[in-house]
Design a protein around this motif. Structure first.
Motif, PDB file in Angstrom:
ATOM      1  N   GLU A 480       0.853  -1.187   0.000  1.00 45.82           N
ATOM      2  CA  GLU A 480       0.000   0.000   0.000  1.00 45.82           C
ATOM      3  C   GLU A 480       0.893   1.243   0.000  1.00 45.82           C
ATOM      4  O   GLU A 480       1.661   1.466   0.941  1.00 45.82           O
ATOM      5  CB  GLU A 480      -0.909   0.006   1.236  1.00 45.82           C
ATOM      6  N   LEU A 481       0.819   1.997  -1.050  1.00 43.74           N
ATOM      7  CA  LEU A 481       1.661   3.177  -1.191  1.00 43.74           C
ATOM      8  C   LEU A 481       0.935   4.391  -0.626  1.00 43.74           C
ATOM      9  O   LEU A 481      -0.278   4.554  -0.821  1.00 43.74           O
ATOM     10  CB  LEU A 481       2.009   3.430  -2.661  1.00 43.74           C
ATOM     11  N   ARG A 482       1.675   5.222   0.083  1.00 43.90           N
ATOM     12  CA  ARG A 482       1.092   6.395   0.729  1.00 43.90           C
ATOM     13  C   ARG A 482       0.436   7.300  -0.305  1.00 43.90           C
ATOM     14  O   ARG A 482       1.036   7.662  -1.313  1.00 43.90           O
ATOM     15  CB  ARG A 482       2.185   7.165   1.486  1.00 43.90           C
ATOM     16  N   GLY A 483      -0.836   7.670  -0.033  1.00 42.07           N
ATOM     17  CA  GLY A 483      -1.566   8.570  -0.910  1.00 42.07           C
ATOM     18  C   GLY A 483      -2.188   7.896  -2.110  1.00 42.07           C
ATOM     19  O   GLY A 483      -2.762   8.566  -2.969  1.00 42.07           O
ATOM     20  N   ARG A 484      -2.132   6.555  -2.191  1.00 36.40           N
ATOM     21  CA  ARG A 484      -2.650   5.835  -3.352  1.00 36.40           C
ATOM     22  C   ARG A 484      -3.603   4.740  -2.883  1.00 36.40           C
ATOM     23  O   ARG A 484      -3.294   3.993  -1.943  1.00 36.40           O
ATOM     24  CB  ARG A 484      -1.488   5.217  -4.138  1.00 36.40           C
ATOM     25  N   LYS A 485      -4.769   4.638  -3.536  1.00 33.29           N
ATOM     26  CA  LYS A 485      -5.794   3.687  -3.115  1.00 33.29           C
ATOM     27  C   LYS A 485      -5.466   2.262  -3.527  1.00 33.29           C
ATOM     28  O   LYS A 485      -5.653   1.320  -2.758  1.00 33.29           O
ATOM     29  CB  LYS A 485      -7.145   4.095  -3.691  1.00 33.29           C
TER      30      LYS A 485
END
Length: 517
Positions: A480-485
């Protein structure tokens, strides 16, 4: 009281006509006429047929006269202020010294000791006299020439010193009065009179020297200004004669070669104008772009320097130093900059060897793009190869720096491939060629997630080709990448194994040798 009486009497002197409604303030028609006359005179002078060299001589001479006049006046004022300050400081030293040594004998009313002290000090040619008064203002001891007691009595203050100027016959002096305090008790008052005549004579001589020096410099500058103005105006006069020749029936035709002076001037100016235009374009392009590939695209395209971009498919690599914040906190900024330059120089060579372009340096981070601005069908393969080379180069550079007792670093890298927008972003005055989009964001986030010395890539990049065997890319699961759904399936490159598979040592040695050169 006198001023108050005058103020109450003023309305009685107003003429009767004014009290009947006539306006007391009127515009002076003479001043307005003089202003209009000066304006017309200046306009006629500006549009006169006077030679340009003579006009320039007048302008430059007037400017020099004004500048030198202001400078001379300023120097004289500064010199005068310096002399005044010198007198004040000298007097303050004498007064402070006498105050310290006369406190005790003044309390004891020891007039003999006080007289000896004062007579010893008035032997100086700058000290006219000195006197001591008791706490009630009664004169106790006096030596030399001093102002009258009545004129000085009102100057006495038990809390602060004071001074005043006075003249007496041939003497021009300044007197300083200071309370003599001994053991927190005001024992009396000390008056010291300083002769201003020698210092004022020196000031007068210096001011006169500065005045005549300024006049001499003004005269010399006017002569030089006249010669310089005529020298500078000579090419313009030649151009004016060429313009008259063209207006006399010989029109300028750029397609016709002329052998006379007019043709030479016109031909030279054509080349100069064209050269300056091209030079300006090159300078403007290279001031906005760093990469040679980008600069070449701008110079060969009419739309290269316009804002906007195009959708492209390429790869992006981000790499930064692990623990850089702590590293820079404990080291000198110059040392940190040298360290970064040491590594980034080799990284730029690695990017170039893989067909990549250094987009920008962001502090300790380097951003490299592949397939932009020049299309590259193997951009993903080249980006992963470059990531491996950066990590291998870091190890080699670290070994060299460690042998020299220098600071070493550890890097991490993140790579992503896919669609992005490439073009000029910014403003019309200052722009930058770069790439933006989700692909760029993924690469930046993977860089932040990578282990020290590691390289992270999305799993989808393996399908586009990869250096080394596929088993050297360990699956790390969905991240899970920060700022990405959406989650991204991530793989970690085994840098050592991939480097061994592609035999990267030869390329690394080449990069190191080029960097040393």
């Amino acid at each position: 009281m006198f001023i108050a009486r005058q103020a109450t009497r003023m309305p009685l002197d107003i003429p009767h006509e004014i009290t009947q409604g006539q306006t007391p303030l009127q515009v002076n028609p003479g001043a307005s006429s003089a202003t209009n006359w000066l304006h017309r005179l200046w306009h006629r002078y500006e549009n006169s047929s006077m030679p340009l060299g003579l006009k320039w001589s007048v302008y430059i001479a007037a400017l020099i006269v004004a500048a030198m006049g202001i400078l001379g006046f300023y120097l004289i004022q500064q010199q005068e202020a310096g002399y005044r300050d010198q007198v004040h400081r000298f007097s303050q030293v004498i007064v402070d010294q006498l105050v310290r040594i006369t406190g005790e004998p003044l309390m004891a009313q020891d007039t003999l000791t006080l007289r000896i002290l004062l007579q010893r000090h008035v032997q100086s040619e700058l000290i006219l006299g000195a006197s001591l008064h008791d706490a009630d203002g009664v004169l106790l001891v006096e030596a030399g020439i001093s102002p009258a007691t009545d004129s000085a009595r009102w100057q006495f203050s038990k809390t602060e010193a004071s001074s005043w100027d006075w003249e007496q016959g041939e003497y021009s002096a300044v007197s300083f009065v200071s309370p003599v305090v001994y053991q927190d008790v005001t024992a009396g008052f000390l008056t010291v009179s300083i002769d201003r005549s020698p210092l004022e004579k020196d000031l007068h001589d210096t001011s006169r020297f500065l005045f005549f020096s300024t006049l001499l410099m003004i005269f010399s500058s006017m002569v030089l200004a006249s010669a310089l103005a005529h020298r500078l105006s000579r090419p313009i006069e030649n151009l004016a004669r060429a313009g008259k020749a063209l207006g006399a029936g010989r029109p300028h035709n750029s397609s016709v070669e002329r052998r006379d002076e007019i043709g030479q001037v016109l031909h030279t100016f054509e080349h100069l104008a064209d050269g300056y235009r091209r030079k300006g374009e090159v300078e403007a392009a290279f001031s906005r772009y760093v990469s040679p590939q980008v600069a070449q695209q701008v110079l060969t395209s009419d739309k290269g320097a316009l804002l906007g971009g195009a959708r492209v498919t390429g790869s992006v690599l981000f790499s930064d130093i692990v623990g850089f914040t702590q590293l820079s906190e404990t080291r000198d900024p110059g040392e940190v900059a040298t360290l970064l330059n040491d590594y980034f120089g080799y990284f730029a060579l690695a990017a170039e060897s893989c067909g990549g372009t250094v987009d920008k340096f962001i502090g300790d981070c380097i951003m490299i793009v592949f397939g932009v601005p020049e299309e590259d069908p193997h951009h993903a393969l080249h980006a992963m190869t470059c990531g491996m080379l950066i990590q291998q180069l870091t190890q080699r550079i670290n070994a060299i720096r460690e042998s020299q007792g220098k600071q070493t670093v550890i890097l991490r890298a993140g790579i992503s491939s896919g669609p992005m927008l490439a073009g000029n972003l910014g403003s019309s005055e200052r722009m930058q060629y770069t790439v933006v989009g989700d692909t760029v964001n993924i690469a930046a986030r993977l860089c932040g997630m990578a282990d020290p010395g590691g390289v992270l890539i999305p799993e989808t990049m393996l399908a586009e080709g990869h250096p080394g065997s596929a088993r050297h890319y360990t699956h790390r699961g969905a991240a899970e990448l920060r700022g990405r759904k959406k989650f991204v399936e991530v793989r970690a490159m085994d840098v050592e194994a991939v480097a061994h598979d592609v035999n990267a040592d030869q390329l690394i040695e080449k990069i190191l040798s080029e960097g040393r050169a």
